[in-house]
Motif scaffolding. Structure first.
Motif, mmCIF file in Angstrom:
data_model
loop_
_atom_site.group_PDB
_atom_site.id
_atom_site.type_symbol
_atom_site.label_atom_id
_atom_site.label_comp_id
_atom_site.label_asym_id
_atom_site.label_seq_id
_atom_site.Cartn_x
_atom_site.Cartn_y
_atom_site.Cartn_z
ATOM 1 N N VAL A 17 0.853 -1.188 0.000
ATOM 2 C CA VAL A 17 0.000 0.000 0.000
ATOM 3 C C VAL A 17 0.892 1.242 0.000
ATOM 4 O O VAL A 17 1.884 1.295 0.724
ATOM 5 C CB VAL A 17 -0.904 -0.001 1.255
ATOM 6 N N ASP A 18 0.570 2.196 -0.839
ATOM 7 C CA ASP A 18 1.263 3.480 -0.923
ATOM 8 C C ASP A 18 2.585 3.468 -1.683
ATOM 9 O O ASP A 18 3.273 4.465 -1.727
ATOM 10 C CB ASP A 18 1.490 4.101 0.463
ATOM 11 N N ASP A 19 2.948 2.349 -2.268
ATOM 12 C CA ASP A 19 4.156 2.347 -3.088
ATOM 13 C C ASP A 19 3.926 3.096 -4.395
ATOM 14 O O ASP A 19 4.873 3.450 -5.089
ATOM 15 C CB ASP A 19 4.588 0.913 -3.425
ATOM 16 N N GLY A 20 2.635 3.278 -4.743
ATOM 17 C CA GLY A 20 2.329 4.036 -5.951
ATOM 18 C C GLY A 20 1.849 3.172 -7.112
ATOM 19 O O GLY A 20 1.901 3.584 -8.271
ATOM 20 N N LYS A 21 1.338 1.998 -6.779
ATOM 21 C CA LYS A 21 0.896 1.067 -7.821
ATOM 22 C C LYS A 21 -0.256 1.634 -8.648
ATOM 23 O O LYS A 21 -0.222 1.597 -9.878
ATOM 24 C CB LYS A 21 0.469 -0.245 -7.157
ATOM 25 N N SER A 22 -1.248 2.171 -7.962
ATOM 26 C CA SER A 22 -2.398 2.721 -8.691
ATOM 27 C C SER A 22 -1.975 3.907 -9.539
ATOM 28 O O SER A 22 -2.431 4.077 -10.669
ATOM 29 C CB SER A 22 -3.489 3.153 -7.722
ATOM 30 N N THR A 23 -1.090 4.724 -8.989
ATOM 31 C CA THR A 23 -0.614 5.882 -9.742
ATOM 32 C C THR A 23 0.143 5.420 -10.986
ATOM 33 O O THR A 23 -0.008 5.974 -12.071
ATOM 34 C CB THR A 23 0.306 6.755 -8.860
ATOM 35 N N LEU A 57 -4.507 10.044 -10.525
ATOM 36 C CA LEU A 57 -4.707 8.973 -11.510
ATOM 37 C C LEU A 57 -4.958 7.630 -10.833
ATOM 38 O O LEU A 57 -5.489 6.702 -11.428
ATOM 39 C CB LEU A 57 -3.493 8.863 -12.436
ATOM 40 N N ALA A 58 -4.573 7.543 -9.563
ATOM 41 C CA ALA A 58 -4.781 6.292 -8.835
ATOM 42 C C ALA A 58 -6.267 5.934 -8.784
ATOM 43 O O ALA A 58 -6.629 4.765 -8.722
ATOM 44 C CB ALA A 58 -4.211 6.404 -7.424
ATOM 45 N N LEU A 59 -7.123 6.953 -8.830
ATOM 46 C CA LEU A 59 -8.568 6.706 -8.728
ATOM 47 C C LEU A 59 -9.119 5.907 -9.907
ATOM 48 O O LEU A 59 -10.196 5.332 -9.831
ATOM 49 C CB LEU A 59 -9.326 8.035 -8.656
ATOM 50 N N ASN A 147 10.214 3.175 -7.536
ATOM 51 C CA ASN A 147 9.327 4.322 -7.724
ATOM 52 C C ASN A 147 9.665 5.468 -6.759
ATOM 53 O O ASN A 147 10.384 5.274 -5.791
ATOM 54 C CB ASN A 147 7.869 3.874 -7.523
ATOM 55 N N LYS A 148 9.094 6.612 -7.067
ATOM 56 C CA LYS A 148 9.276 7.838 -6.276
ATOM 57 C C LYS A 148 10.729 8.312 -6.321
ATOM 58 O O LYS A 148 11.254 8.833 -5.327
ATOM 59 C CB LYS A 148 8.804 7.642 -4.821
ATOM 60 N N MET A 149 11.362 8.127 -7.475
ATOM 61 C CA MET A 149 12.745 8.590 -7.634
ATOM 62 C C MET A 149 12.844 10.100 -7.409
ATOM 63 O O MET A 149 13.892 10.601 -7.017
ATOM 64 C CB MET A 149 13.282 8.213 -9.028
ATOM 65 N N ASP A 150 11.748 10.823 -7.649
ATOM 66 C CA ASP A 150 11.753 12.271 -7.402
ATOM 67 C C ASP A 150 12.017 12.588 -5.933
ATOM 68 O O ASP A 150 12.599 13.611 -5.600
ATOM 69 C CB ASP A 150 10.419 12.903 -7.854
ATOM 70 N N LEU A 151 11.642 11.694 -5.046
ATOM 71 C CA LEU A 151 11.813 11.948 -3.609
ATOM 72 C C LEU A 151 13.219 11.617 -3.113
ATOM 73 O O LEU A 151 13.551 11.883 -1.962
ATOM 74 C CB LEU A 151 10.768 11.169 -2.800
ATOM 75 N N VAL A 152 14.044 11.019 -3.967
ATOM 76 C CA VAL A 152 15.436 10.781 -3.574
ATOM 77 C C VAL A 152 16.364 11.519 -4.552
ATOM 78 O O VAL A 152 17.482 11.077 -4.840
ATOM 79 C CB VAL A 152 15.785 9.268 -3.527
HETATM 80 N N1 LIG Z 1 6.453 11.933 -4.926
HETATM 81 C C1 LIG Z 1 5.873 10.858 -5.476
HETATM 82 N N2 LIG Z 1 4.718 10.409 -4.966
HETATM 83 C C2 LIG Z 1 4.154 9.338 -5.534
HETATM 84 C C3 LIG Z 1 4.724 8.681 -6.650
HETATM 85 N N3 LIG Z 1 3.915 7.646 -6.996
HETATM 86 C C4 LIG Z 1 2.869 7.672 -6.127
HETATM 87 N N4 LIG Z 1 3.016 8.686 -5.256
HETATM 88 C C5 LIG Z 1 2.113 9.049 -4.146
HETATM 89 O O1 LIG Z 1 2.101 7.992 -3.212
HETATM 90 C C6 LIG Z 1 0.807 7.835 -2.643
HETATM 91 C C7 LIG Z 1 0.301 6.405 -2.850
HETATM 92 O O2 LIG Z 1 0.086 6.154 -4.229
HETATM 93 P P1 LIG Z 1 -0.974 5.095 -4.758
HETATM 94 O O3 LIG Z 1 -0.794 5.041 -6.229
HETATM 95 O O4 LIG Z 1 -2.318 5.400 -4.238
HETATM 96 O O5 LIG Z 1 -0.393 3.801 -4.071
HETATM 97 P P2 LIG Z 1 -0.906 2.302 -4.026
HETATM 98 O O6 LIG Z 1 -1.482 2.129 -2.663
HETATM 99 O O7 LIG Z 1 0.325 1.506 -4.229
HETATM 100 O O8 LIG Z 1 -1.890 2.112 -5.136
HETATM 101 C C8 LIG Z 1 -0.076 8.858 -3.314
HETATM 102 O O9 LIG Z 1 -0.162 9.976 -2.488
HETATM 103 C C9 LIG Z 1 0.681 9.176 -4.597
HETATM 104 O O10 LIG Z 1 0.410 10.449 -5.078
HETATM 105 C C10 LIG Z 1 5.962 9.191 -7.172
HETATM 106 O O11 LIG Z 1 6.530 8.691 -8.131
HETATM 107 N N5 LIG Z 1 6.491 10.281 -6.532
#
Ligand SMILES: Nc1nc2c(ncn2[C@@H]2O[C@H](COP(=O)(O)OP(=O)(O)O)[C@@H](O)[C@H]2O)c(=O)[nH]1
Lengths: 422, 299
Positions: A17-23, A57-59, A147-152
């Motif tokens: 959860v929150d790794d960004g899969k949906s996004t 976009l996750a929605l 993922n989230k390479m922007d944050l590192v």
């Molecule tokens: N900064 C950053 N945030 C991200 C990235 N991908 C996802 N997020 C954020 O991480 C949170 C969880 O993403 P979500 O796609 O809902 O995760 P899921 O639970 O894996 O489906 C959301 O607030 C996203 O906006 C990324 O590449 N960079």
């Protein structure tokens, strides 16, 4: 209008959860222009209503009401998109341990799995568990999306650190083909288009990889396996047509091939390979066809057609890895279930629970006496009729089975055959 | 060595259809004359060739049909040599099983669920083939290929059987049944490509024609004797076609000049609205419109 030879790639996406899969999925669909306006409008409206300052976009991937309410993926959702190169089926799988059985559902038919890792946290317990499942289910290709390479700060060292971390632990698994891609799902870097922020990375974007990864040799093209699914006997024709319908589970079949039918052991030759489009020169894995033989022998559903010098294992005592998927009951020695394997149905008794495999530590607990929901273990089974099977690693179609509880009718276990009991 | 995508989908569907024929006692295939059900029926014919399809087809007739759909239905069924069962919503109304809605938004769409479930239990069907596709709608995206229905015909999305590999579990008790979706993995475009490749005749409604319509909620609703007009709704003529064909009161048309299957494929390839989003008034009711209806036993 011809369809051309567009290939299909089925892939599963897994992440905590929150790794960004949906996004990531949203980004993939959006940037490859696979999203329809009404879907996008819906997502924009919900984002606005929630007061977000960006379009979430996750929605796009939330399917059921319970999932929208809880904001998590509970069950597998299937999604479809196509590019001029390939057509894709996404099985979007929940990552939480409590939904392991749903992940297995999605991964069991996947050609490739995408596993998400948060660049800030690197390889975590969930990553290990997901990789183990991908390896156990024999998914041929794995992509680790960091993922989230922007944050590192798009840091190459961080990416390499994670790659090394993963490679070290994955040495204990059977993963045939692993690819690492640094991405930012949120901004789209390396998802469809190459990133402008990571010039140090010279590999493909995720979509480019999905379009080009070679899947042509993933099916078993050597061992001819044709489980008979249904016998076709037209009533109205005067001639005596008897066809054996089924889906090729391995190898290539051609008219004139010498074959053996199990369990009877009778041999014959393939007279024709029929479809509604007429006779075919060959049949390859996944093709649904009807075979006629040159001899009149008694064959029924559940029988296996193979080549005389390349037969599957035949046996009633088998070893298997199973994932237990039932909430209400547990697996224990002496329990009896219905087993469904290829087109065959029999009964199976668990003669021994060899061990429970801890999916986080890979530790084998040989003192375990039962398996509960989402637990994995090795068992010995005895079946009421011989199974015609291959090792799961060699053939996913003839090496897999399910167990069904005879009172609740639930599918309680997914199993992968290892071989005969010694 | 890979089979092309459409071949894969065809084989998958045929294999599912054969599995049902082998494992269930009394299957039936829902046939509305809509393109998905036409394709599904064609696949059933292919699955058992050269023998006949070993189960009947069923039409849930709302009585609110477009033009010559019934004639088309009867012709196809006749040509393919399958047995047709008709379950009529009008009869459910006459028997007092359901109450007809009134007013401009009135539709027999939701009433179909009762007629369908009554027919399933009356005929003792234990497997019901539906033409649903997972790309159609969000709750469908989560549905299994073999989808269990309890003795009330209800779907419980939170308690679906795991479906691993292509090993389908159709075990059930008397009174329970399965909905089976052989086209689960097909998209709208795949349906059209299949129809093109095999030169399948589809109802004329799917191709551009001039028709009297009214604009309602941004959709073009066909003016038929079954559609009650709201105040201020002005019928006008437009060149349209249908992307889905359901009950005449809740299926909208789209502006189109596509007159052949190839035109439709070209149009569908660049379509910017989903099939249901563009044309199904019934899905607009709520965010979970389809999920709620499916729970109750809808298609
Ligand atoms: N900064 C950053 N945030 C991200 C990235 N991908 C996802 N997020 C954020 O991480 C949170 C969880 O993403 P979500 O796609 O809902 O995760 P899921 O639970 O894996 O489906 C959301 O607030 C996203 O906006 C990324 O590449 N960079």
């Amino acid at each position: 209008m011809a369809t051309g030879e567009i290939e299909m790639l089925r892939f599963a996406t897994v992440g905590s959860v929150d790794d960004g899969k949906s996004t990531l999925i949203g980004r993939l669909l959006h940037d490859s222009k696979s999203i329809f306006e009404d879907q996008l409008e819906h997502v924009e409206a919900v984002s606005r209503r929630r007061g977000d300052d960006y379009v979430d976009l996750a929605l796009l991937t939330d399917g059921l009401r319970a999932e929208r309410e809880q904001g998590i993926t509970i069950d597998v959702a299937y999604r479809y998109f196509a590019t001029p190169k390939r057509s894709f089926v996404i099985a979007d799988c929940p990552g939480h341990i409590q939904y392991t059985r749903n992940m297995i559902t999605g991964a069991s038919t996947a050609d490739l799995a995408i596993l998400l890792v948060d660049a800030r946290y690197g390889v975590v317990e969930q990553t290990r568990r997901h990789s183990l499942l991908v390896s156990l289910l024999g998914v041929p290709h794995l992509v680790i999306c960091v993922n989230k390479m922007d944050l590192v700060d798009w840091d190459e060292d961080r990416f390499e650190q994670i790659r090394a971390q993963f490679t070290e632990f994955a040495g204990r698994l059977e993963l045939r083909d692993v690819t690492f891609i640094p991405v930012s799902a949120l901004s789209g870097d390396n998802v469809v288009d190459r990133s402008m922020h990571m010039s140090w990375y010279d590999g493909p974007s995720l979509l480019h990889h999905l379009e080009h990864v070679y899947i042509g040799s993933d099916d078993n093209l050597i061992d001819v396996r044709f489980p008979v699914q249904y016998v076709i006997r037209p009533q109205r024709t005067s001639h005596d047509y008897r066809g054996y319908a089924g889906t090729v589970a391995g190898g290539t079949l051609r008219p004139g091939d010498e074959v053996v039918v199990l369990p009877s052991g009778f041999s014959s030759t393939i007279a024709s390979i029929d479809t509604a489009d007429g006779p075919q020169a060959e049949a390859t894995p996944h093709r649904a066809v009807t075979i006629t033989l040159s001899d009149d022998i008694d064959i029924s559903r559940g029988d296996m057609i193979c080549r005389p010098n390349n037969r599957p294992n035949v046996g009633q005592d088998v070893e298997a890895m199973v994932c237990w998927m039932d909430r209400d009951a547990t697996l224990s020695a002496r329990s009896v279930y219905t087993v469904k394997h290829t087109t065959q149905t029999a009964r199976a008794m668990v003669t021994d629970l060899r061990y429970h495999l801890d999916i986080n530590s890979l530790h084998r607990d040989e003192s375990a006496t039962s398996l509960g929901l989402n637990e994995i273990g090795r068992v010995a089974l005895r079946t009421t009729a011989p199974l015609f099977y291959d090792e799961y690693r060699r053939n996913r179609a003839t090496g897999s089975f399910i167990l069904i509880d005879e009172s609740s009718n639930q599918t309680v276990a997914a199993g992968m055959l290892l071989g005969p009991t010694a | 060595m890979t089979t092309s995508q459409l071949n894969r989908l065809e084989s998958e569907a045929i294999s599912i259809i054969r599995e049902v024929a082998a494992e269930f006692e009394n299957p039936v295939l829902l046939f509305s004359g809509g393109k998905d059900s036409v394709v599904m029926l064609q696949l059933a014919v292919m699955a058992f060739h050269p023998a006949r399809v070993p189960f009947p087809v069923m039409h849930i007739d709302t009585g609110h049909n477009f033009d010559d759909l019934i004639e088309y239905r009867d012709r196809v069924v006749d040509e393919l040599g399958v047995r047709l069962v008709v379950a009529s919503v009008q009869e459910s109304i006459d028997a007092g099983r359901v109450v007809e809605q009134t007013g401009p938004g009135a539709s027999r769409n939701t009433l179909q669920t009762v007629t369908l479930l009554d027919a399933i239990s009356q005929h003792g069907f234990d497997a019901v083939f539906g033409g649903g596709r997972r790309d159609e709608e969000r709750s469908r995206a989560k549905e299994r290929v073999f989808s269990f229905r309890d003795e009330f015909g209800q779907w419980d999305p939170k308690n679906q059987r795991p479906e691993v590999w292509e090993l389908y579990n159709g075990r059930h008790r008397r009174g329970e049944h399965f909905r089976v979706f052989p086209l689960s993995n097909w998209t709208e475009l795949d349906i059209w490509r299949f129809a093109a490749e095999r030169d399948i005749e589809l109802p004329a409604l799917y191709f551009a024609h001039r028709r009297e319509v009214v604009r309602r909620d941004g959709m073009l609703m066909a003016v038929t004797p079954f559609l009650e007009l709201a105040d201020g709704e002005q019928p006008f003529e437009e060149l349209v076609r249908f992307r889905t064909i359901g009950d005449a009161t809740c299926t909208a048309a789209v502006e189109s000049s596509a007159t052949t299957i190839d035109d439709v494929i070209a149009e569908t390839s660049v379509a910017r609205l989903t099939e249901r989003g563009a044309t199904r008034a019934d899905d607009r009711i709520s965010e979970a419109g389809m999920e709620d209806r499916k729970r109750q036993g809808y298609f």
